[in-house]
Design a protein around this motif. Structure first.
Motif, mmCIF file in Angstrom:
data_model
loop_
_atom_site.group_PDB
_atom_site.id
_atom_site.type_symbol
_atom_site.label_atom_id
_atom_site.label_comp_id
_atom_site.label_asym_id
_atom_site.label_seq_id
_atom_site.Cartn_x
_atom_site.Cartn_y
_atom_site.Cartn_z
ATOM 1 N N ALA A 16 -4.387 6.540 -0.432
ATOM 2 C CA ALA A 16 -4.368 5.170 0.075
ATOM 3 C C ALA A 16 -5.481 4.336 -0.550
ATOM 4 O O ALA A 16 -5.287 3.163 -0.873
ATOM 5 C CB ALA A 16 -4.504 5.175 1.595
ATOM 6 N N GLN A 17 -6.647 4.938 -0.747
ATOM 7 C CA GLN A 17 -7.776 4.210 -1.314
ATOM 8 C C GLN A 17 -7.566 3.889 -2.784
ATOM 9 O O GLN A 17 -7.822 2.768 -3.231
ATOM 10 C CB GLN A 17 -9.059 5.018 -1.143
ATOM 11 C CG GLN A 17 -10.292 4.353 -1.761
ATOM 12 C CD GLN A 17 -11.546 5.195 -1.637
ATOM 13 O OE1 GLN A 17 -11.527 6.288 -1.094
ATOM 14 N NE2 GLN A 17 -12.651 4.684 -2.152
ATOM 15 N N HIS A 18 -7.081 4.870 -3.539
ATOM 16 C CA HIS A 18 -6.977 4.704 -4.993
ATOM 17 C C HIS A 18 -5.616 4.198 -5.450
ATOM 18 O O HIS A 18 -5.467 3.835 -6.616
ATOM 19 C CB HIS A 18 -7.273 6.037 -5.684
ATOM 20 C CG HIS A 18 -8.665 6.536 -5.465
ATOM 21 N ND1 HIS A 18 -9.769 5.917 -5.986
ATOM 22 C CD2 HIS A 18 -9.139 7.607 -4.765
ATOM 23 C CE1 HIS A 18 -10.863 6.582 -5.636
ATOM 24 N NE2 HIS A 18 -10.505 7.600 -4.889
ATOM 25 N N ARG A 19 -4.631 4.222 -4.550
ATOM 26 C CA ARG A 19 -3.260 3.859 -4.928
ATOM 27 C C ARG A 19 -2.780 4.696 -6.103
ATOM 28 O O ARG A 19 -2.016 4.229 -6.963
ATOM 29 C CB ARG A 19 -3.173 2.369 -5.298
ATOM 30 C CG ARG A 19 -3.722 1.426 -4.252
ATOM 31 C CD ARG A 19 -2.878 1.400 -2.997
ATOM 32 N NE ARG A 19 -3.349 0.420 -2.041
ATOM 33 C CZ ARG A 19 -2.809 0.209 -0.848
ATOM 34 N NH1 ARG A 19 -1.773 0.944 -0.465
ATOM 35 N NH2 ARG A 19 -3.299 -0.685 -0.028
ATOM 36 N N SER A 20 -3.226 5.926 -6.140
ATOM 37 C CA SER A 20 -2.908 6.794 -7.269
ATOM 38 C C SER A 20 -3.100 8.241 -6.866
ATOM 39 O O SER A 20 -4.149 8.590 -6.309
ATOM 40 C CB SER A 20 -3.801 6.459 -8.463
ATOM 41 O OG SER A 20 -3.768 7.480 -9.432
ATOM 42 N N PHE A 21 -2.105 9.099 -7.132
ATOM 43 C CA PHE A 21 -2.247 10.523 -6.855
ATOM 44 C C PHE A 21 -3.228 11.165 -7.840
ATOM 45 O O PHE A 21 -3.973 12.071 -7.470
ATOM 46 C CB PHE A 21 -0.879 11.212 -6.942
ATOM 47 C CG PHE A 21 -0.028 10.993 -5.722
ATOM 48 C CD1 PHE A 21 -0.025 11.917 -4.693
ATOM 49 C CD2 PHE A 21 0.761 9.863 -5.601
ATOM 50 C CE1 PHE A 21 0.762 11.730 -3.556
ATOM 51 C CE2 PHE A 21 1.540 9.652 -4.476
ATOM 52 C CZ PHE A 21 1.539 10.580 -3.445
ATOM 53 N N THR A 54 6.876 4.608 -6.416
ATOM 54 C CA THR A 54 7.718 4.291 -7.567
ATOM 55 C C THR A 54 7.067 4.944 -8.779
ATOM 56 O O THR A 54 6.000 5.545 -8.685
ATOM 57 C CB THR A 54 7.841 2.769 -7.790
ATOM 58 O OG1 THR A 54 6.577 2.255 -8.246
ATOM 59 C CG2 THR A 54 8.243 2.052 -6.506
ATOM 60 N N THR A 55 7.705 4.811 -9.925
ATOM 61 C CA THR A 55 7.120 5.400 -11.133
ATOM 62 C C THR A 55 5.842 4.678 -11.541
ATOM 63 O O THR A 55 5.053 5.200 -12.316
ATOM 64 C CB THR A 55 8.131 5.334 -12.296
ATOM 65 O OG1 THR A 55 8.531 3.968 -12.486
ATOM 66 C CG2 THR A 55 9.348 6.204 -11.991
ATOM 67 N N ARG A 56 5.617 3.467 -10.999
ATOM 68 C CA ARG A 56 4.457 2.667 -11.409
ATOM 69 C C ARG A 56 3.453 2.404 -10.295
ATOM 70 O O ARG A 56 2.333 1.967 -10.575
ATOM 71 C CB ARG A 56 4.924 1.323 -11.981
ATOM 72 C CG ARG A 56 5.717 1.456 -13.266
ATOM 73 C CD ARG A 56 5.994 0.082 -13.853
ATOM 74 N NE ARG A 56 6.683 0.173 -15.137
ATOM 75 C CZ ARG A 56 7.004 -0.872 -15.890
ATOM 76 N NH1 ARG A 56 6.696 -2.095 -15.472
ATOM 77 N NH2 ARG A 56 7.631 -0.704 -17.045
ATOM 78 N N SER A 57 3.806 2.619 -9.054
ATOM 79 C CA SER A 57 2.889 2.246 -7.985
ATOM 80 C C SER A 57 3.035 3.153 -6.774
ATOM 81 O O SER A 57 4.051 3.826 -6.588
ATOM 82 C CB SER A 57 3.117 0.788 -7.565
ATOM 83 O OG SER A 57 4.405 0.648 -6.970
ATOM 84 N N VAL A 58 1.975 3.168 -5.967
ATOM 85 C CA VAL A 58 1.947 3.890 -4.704
ATOM 86 C C VAL A 58 1.371 2.944 -3.661
ATOM 87 O O VAL A 58 0.309 2.343 -3.879
ATOM 88 C CB VAL A 58 1.073 5.158 -4.783
ATOM 89 C CG1 VAL A 58 1.048 5.860 -3.427
ATOM 90 C CG2 VAL A 58 1.580 6.104 -5.857
ATOM 91 N N SER A 59 2.042 2.797 -2.535
ATOM 92 C CA SER A 59 1.537 1.922 -1.474
ATOM 93 C C SER A 59 1.866 2.516 -0.119
ATOM 94 O O SER A 59 2.832 3.273 0.034
ATOM 95 C CB SER A 59 2.139 0.515 -1.591
ATOM 96 O OG SER A 59 3.555 0.566 -1.452
ATOM 97 N N LEU A 60 1.051 2.191 0.868
ATOM 98 C CA LEU A 60 1.267 2.694 2.222
ATOM 99 C C LEU A 60 2.498 2.049 2.855
ATOM 100 O O LEU A 60 2.746 0.852 2.692
ATOM 101 C CB LEU A 60 0.055 2.396 3.089
ATOM 102 C CG LEU A 60 -1.171 3.294 2.916
ATOM 103 C CD1 LEU A 60 -2.375 2.655 3.583
ATOM 104 C CD2 LEU A 60 -0.916 4.687 3.491
ATOM 105 N N SER A 61 3.258 2.844 3.598
ATOM 106 C CA SER A 61 4.321 2.304 4.433
ATOM 107 C C SER A 61 3.690 1.754 5.710
ATOM 108 O O SER A 61 2.484 1.916 5.952
ATOM 109 C CB SER A 61 5.328 3.402 4.780
ATOM 110 O OG SER A 61 4.705 4.393 5.606
#
Length: 320
Positions: A16-21, A54-61
């Motif tokens: 959640a903090q980095h928006r990246s795994f 998505t293939t380009r982003s990560v965001s909290l539901s």
């Protein structure tokens, strides 16, 4: 809570903090797949999706935002309790991640980094060099080391080196049969090893003497983006280079390089350790700060006038 459960919760907070795994994995010191599996396992057990991927982003539901708001304070309290217990150890334990530039890393490796590790054998130190100035909080670093003037204003900064200078150098083989430059414009008759910065800018060399400031767009066949390669090229006789005094000092002493235009090279404020002002330093970070302070006490840190050219400082800290 078992160890896997704690990893799952920490993985959610880090992603959640980095928006990246990938960046979350770097902070947690595990593989990206381990973070992905931890988050997926928690989502499956809870029966809700915490992240939109998505293939380009990560965001909290929406569910993820509410879940994070509840667990984040609790995890911070757990981390604080563990750190509090760590202070009762004879020596601190843990990992510090420090971001710096290539030139600054060369200057601090022996007197600070290795001294710290020898004094605190239970600590681990990860030193990451990057010519681009990064957000140390967003990228999961505990601290950074950069030129003092490059430190973000919201950070605590500890200056610890004296004023620094650059040196224009060339090998005797390159200078053989050529005229020695005595003023900056003489460099136009020479081959110069140029440097391109991370943002794509080609460096224009700047000089200063007796209040006179000159900027010279250097000619040259070779353009590099690495200090180490620039030094190697200068040693091989490819042309004149500008490098930090620290990097060239042993080669000047051995005669492999010759200093040029010394009276035209300005000085500028030195290096500083910096870390977030709103984060309570861990026991390991406090120990590292003390090593830096010891080095500073042994080394004068009076800064030169602030009028020294900005662009010339970029050779040590390209992000500056």
């Amino acid at each position: 809570m078992n160890r896997s459960g704690l990893l799952e919760l920490n993985a959610v907070v880090a992603v959640a903090q980095h928006r990246s795994f990938r960046r979350a994995a770097t902070e947690l010191q595990v593989s990206p797949s381990a973070v992905s599996h931890a988050v997926a396992a928690l989502e499956q057990r809870m029966g809700v999706r915490l992240f939109h991927r998505t293939t380009r982003s990560v965001s909290l539901s929406e569910a993820g935002e509410q879940f994070l708001a509840r667990i984040d304070p609790a995890l911070r309290e757990i981390a604080a309790a563990m750190e509090s217990a760590n202070r009762f150890r004879d020596t601190p334990r843990g990992t510090l991640r420090i971001n710096t530039s290539e030139g600054a890393a060369q200057m601090t490796l022996r007197p600070i980094m290795l001294t710290f590790l020898q004094r605190y054998p239970d600590m681990q130190l990860e030193l990451v060099t990057d010519d681009a100035l990064v957000d140390i909080v967003a990228d999961g670093f505990d601290a950074g080391i950069r030129l003092f003037e490059s430190v973000p204003q919201d950070m605590i900064a500890l200056p610890f080196t004296p004023p620094l200078r650059l040196a224009a150098v060339a090998s005797p083989s390159y200078l053989a049969g050529r005229s020695i430059p005595t003023v900056p414009t003489d460099l136009l008759q020479h081959l110069c090893i140029r440097r391109r910065f991370p943002g794509g800018t080609l460096f224009k060399w700047e000089f200063e003497k007796d209040g006179q400031h000159e900027v010279v767009d250097m000619p040259g066949q070779l353009t590099l983006n690495s200090q180490a390669l620039t030094l190697q090229a200068a040693l091989e006789g490819a042309g004149i280079a500008v490098l930090g005094e620290f990097a060239v000092a042993p080669h000047l002493a051995s005669g492999k390089l010759v200093r040029l235009l010394d009276d035209w090279m300005p000085s500028y404020p030195g290096l500083a350790l910096f870390y977030p002002a709103n984060r309570h330093p861990s026991a390991g970070m406090k120990a590292f700060i003390e090593v830096v302070r010891e080095f500073a006490r042994e080394t004068p840190t009076d800064a030169p006038p602030a009028s020294s050219p900005v662009r010339i400082r970029e050779w040590l800290d390209p992000a500056g």
